[in-house]
Design a protein around this motif. Sequence first.
Motif, mmCIF file in Angstrom:
data_model
loop_
_atom_site.group_PDB
_atom_site.id
_atom_site.type_symbol
_atom_site.label_atom_id
_atom_site.label_comp_id
_atom_site.label_asym_id
_atom_site.label_seq_id
_atom_site.Cartn_x
_atom_site.Cartn_y
_atom_site.Cartn_z
ATOM 1 N N ASP A 318 0.823 -1.211 0.000
ATOM 2 C CA ASP A 318 0.000 0.000 0.000
ATOM 3 C C ASP A 318 0.861 1.267 0.000
ATOM 4 O O ASP A 318 0.748 2.145 0.860
ATOM 5 N N ILE A 319 1.727 1.345 -1.008
ATOM 6 C CA ILE A 319 2.647 2.473 -1.137
ATOM 7 C C ILE A 319 2.362 3.206 -2.448
ATOM 8 O O ILE A 319 2.242 2.581 -3.505
ATOM 9 N N THR A 320 2.280 4.529 -2.389
ATOM 10 C CA THR A 320 2.155 5.356 -3.582
ATOM 11 C C THR A 320 3.292 6.376 -3.590
ATOM 12 O O THR A 320 3.500 7.084 -2.592
ATOM 13 N N VAL A 321 4.032 6.419 -4.715
ATOM 14 C CA VAL A 321 5.155 7.345 -4.828
ATOM 15 C C VAL A 321 4.974 8.173 -6.101
ATOM 16 O O VAL A 321 5.001 7.641 -7.208
ATOM 17 N N THR A 322 4.786 9.461 -5.921
ATOM 18 C CA THR A 322 4.672 10.401 -7.036
ATOM 19 C C THR A 322 5.834 11.382 -6.939
ATOM 20 O O THR A 322 5.892 12.189 -5.999
ATOM 21 N N LEU A 323 6.771 11.303 -7.909
ATOM 22 C CA LEU A 323 8.002 12.082 -7.828
ATOM 23 C C LEU A 323 8.558 12.388 -9.206
ATOM 24 O O LEU A 323 8.354 11.617 -10.153
ATOM 25 N N LYS A 324 9.324 13.465 -9.288
ATOM 26 C CA LYS A 324 10.224 13.706 -10.415
ATOM 27 C C LYS A 324 11.613 13.278 -9.949
ATOM 28 O O LYS A 324 12.152 13.848 -8.981
ATOM 29 N N VAL A 325 12.185 12.278 -10.622
ATOM 30 C CA VAL A 325 13.475 11.718 -10.213
ATOM 31 C C VAL A 325 14.455 11.854 -11.368
ATOM 32 O O VAL A 325 14.215 11.334 -12.463
ATOM 33 N N ASP A 326 15.563 12.530 -11.104
ATOM 34 C CA ASP A 326 16.587 12.730 -12.121
ATOM 35 C C ASP A 326 17.944 12.257 -11.616
ATOM 36 O O ASP A 326 18.275 12.414 -10.421
ATOM 37 N N ASP A 327 18.723 11.673 -12.534
ATOM 38 C CA ASP A 327 20.133 11.354 -12.307
ATOM 39 C C ASP A 327 20.357 10.335 -11.198
ATOM 40 O O ASP A 327 21.413 10.329 -10.542
ATOM 41 N N THR A 328 19.374 9.494 -10.970
ATOM 42 C CA THR A 328 19.535 8.338 -10.102
ATOM 43 C C THR A 328 18.506 7.305 -10.537
ATOM 44 O O THR A 328 17.834 7.472 -11.559
ATOM 45 N N THR A 329 18.361 6.206 -9.802
ATOM 46 C CA THR A 329 17.512 5.098 -10.228
ATOM 47 C C THR A 329 16.332 4.914 -9.283
ATOM 48 O O THR A 329 16.356 5.360 -8.125
ATOM 49 N N VAL A 330 15.313 4.227 -9.810
ATOM 50 C CA VAL A 330 14.131 3.849 -9.034
ATOM 51 C C VAL A 330 14.029 2.338 -9.101
ATOM 52 O O VAL A 330 14.045 1.756 -10.185
ATOM 53 N N LYS A 331 13.917 1.689 -7.929
ATOM 54 C CA LYS A 331 13.951 0.222 -7.908
ATOM 55 C C LYS A 331 12.954 -0.330 -6.904
ATOM 56 O O LYS A 331 12.824 0.192 -5.794
ATOM 57 N N GLU A 332 12.277 -1.415 -7.289
ATOM 58 C CA GLU A 332 11.388 -2.155 -6.397
ATOM 59 C C GLU A 332 11.862 -3.602 -6.366
ATOM 60 O O GLU A 332 11.766 -4.314 -7.364
ATOM 61 N N SER A 333 12.396 -4.029 -5.243
ATOM 62 C CA SER A 333 12.893 -5.404 -5.124
ATOM 63 C C SER A 333 13.054 -5.750 -3.649
ATOM 64 O O SER A 333 13.800 -5.061 -2.932
ATOM 65 N N PRO A 334 12.350 -6.801 -3.189
ATOM 66 C CA PRO A 334 11.390 -7.623 -3.920
ATOM 67 C C PRO A 334 10.103 -6.842 -4.205
ATOM 68 O O PRO A 334 9.897 -5.762 -3.639
ATOM 69 N N CYS A 335 9.257 -7.410 -5.041
ATOM 70 C CA CYS A 335 7.999 -6.752 -5.376
ATOM 71 C C CYS A 335 7.129 -6.604 -4.131
ATOM 72 O O CYS A 335 6.981 -7.543 -3.344
ATOM 73 N N GLY A 336 6.557 -5.419 -3.963
ATOM 74 C CA GLY A 336 5.621 -5.205 -2.877
ATOM 75 C C GLY A 336 4.204 -5.506 -3.312
ATOM 76 O O GLY A 336 3.949 -6.001 -4.414
ATOM 77 N N THR A 337 3.251 -5.205 -2.436
ATOM 78 C CA THR A 337 1.826 -5.409 -2.707
ATOM 79 C C THR A 337 1.139 -4.061 -2.796
ATOM 80 O O THR A 337 1.291 -3.213 -1.914
ATOM 81 N N ASN A 338 0.403 -3.859 -3.877
ATOM 82 C CA ASN A 338 -0.321 -2.609 -4.106
ATOM 83 C C ASN A 338 0.628 -1.407 -4.080
ATOM 84 O O ASN A 338 0.449 -0.448 -3.322
ATOM 85 N N ILE A 339 1.643 -1.484 -4.919
ATOM 86 C CA ILE A 339 2.624 -0.408 -5.060
ATOM 87 C C ILE A 339 2.276 0.412 -6.309
ATOM 88 O O ILE A 339 2.113 -0.146 -7.398
ATOM 89 N N LYS A 340 2.185 1.707 -6.153
ATOM 90 C CA LYS A 340 1.844 2.583 -7.264
ATOM 91 C C LYS A 340 2.970 3.594 -7.474
ATOM 92 O O LYS A 340 3.276 4.390 -6.580
ATOM 93 N N TRP A 341 3.572 3.522 -8.665
ATOM 94 C CA TRP A 341 4.658 4.439 -9.026
ATOM 95 C C TRP A 341 4.138 5.479 -10.019
ATOM 96 O O TRP A 341 3.541 5.131 -11.029
#
Length: 352
Positions: A318-341
């Motif tokens: 049950d995570i929601t992430v709304t962002l502008k991300v520059d010059d780095t990485t976005v990673k989900e590991s292990p997979c969560g439940t009800n994750i909204k990017w």
Amino acid sequence: MFGSFIFTAVLALVASVSAQCGSGTADVTVTGSGTFTVKKGSSTVYTGTDYLAAINSGITNTASGQRLVVSSSGSIGANTITIKSGITFEGCGTINVGYRAAHGAIEILNNSGTKIPYLTLTGAPYFAVRVYGSKDITFGVITMNLTGGIGIRFDRDQAANSNIKMDTVSVTGATSHGIETWNIAGFSINKFTGRNLGECGLLVQATTNAKIGTVDCDNCGAGTGYAALRFANQNGKLNGGYSTNIYVDKLIAKGGGRGLFCVSESGAAEITTVDISGTENNAILIENCYGVNIKGGTVKGGGEVRISARDEFANTKDITVTLKVDDTTVKESPCGTNIKWNISGNAKKTVC
């Protein structure tokens, strides 16, 4: 809704403190330099060269509902000032403090109704301020220019606290956390500013119904896994669940360790905006947390934005992430439940 809460909280805090430190007529005063004088009304109750004794005499002679103004500056050494219930302790001078193991230089213990509208501390304490078992405590403008220790600590293994309010707290140079909370039901702070702290800026643990204005950290937790803002140890868990009850208006994190770190079954948090850049470790790490909503903001450079989990706790959900991300990485590991990017910017994304 959140903004109106902060505005109301600030009005309440402003109403509870003087417009300027030491203004008006106090019930008890500590004045002087080198030789200190304590007056209760027109009566002198202490004169001497012992700064700690002068402050303690002031506290002794201040009844619940009364105001003590300490205008003098001085050093208390490796000792403790214990604040009584119900008094207003107004520190207009600078109190230099020493190291007393497992104790605070200022302590508020099993207390109710104390107000500290102003306080300036220097030195290298174990804890600059230590609190437990207390309710209806108000901090105003608190400034700590330290060379060691923790700024404000609410003890983990002592009685819980409730209705703790802070206006603006500024901590520089502490070798540990700026503020560390444990076991608070009802916590609010308008602004925390941390500079060059060894560990966390604001560390919030086992705390519910928290309203946090701005956390502004520069170089907090460098070389560590600590963060400008960290939620840990079931923070936000309320009545067995994770309905939102932790609200943060703005997080600013420049350099240091991590920007935001949510861990160990914490969550129930809504963060309106973040401004995170140049962190050595994760810009954001959400690990075994539940019900977190980052509603906007920017991450630039530094460590990755990461959702993860360890085996000893239930998986992140049950995570929601709304962002502008520059010059780095976005990673989900292990997979969560009800994750909204909802990610914009040039970040490379590896998500489920």
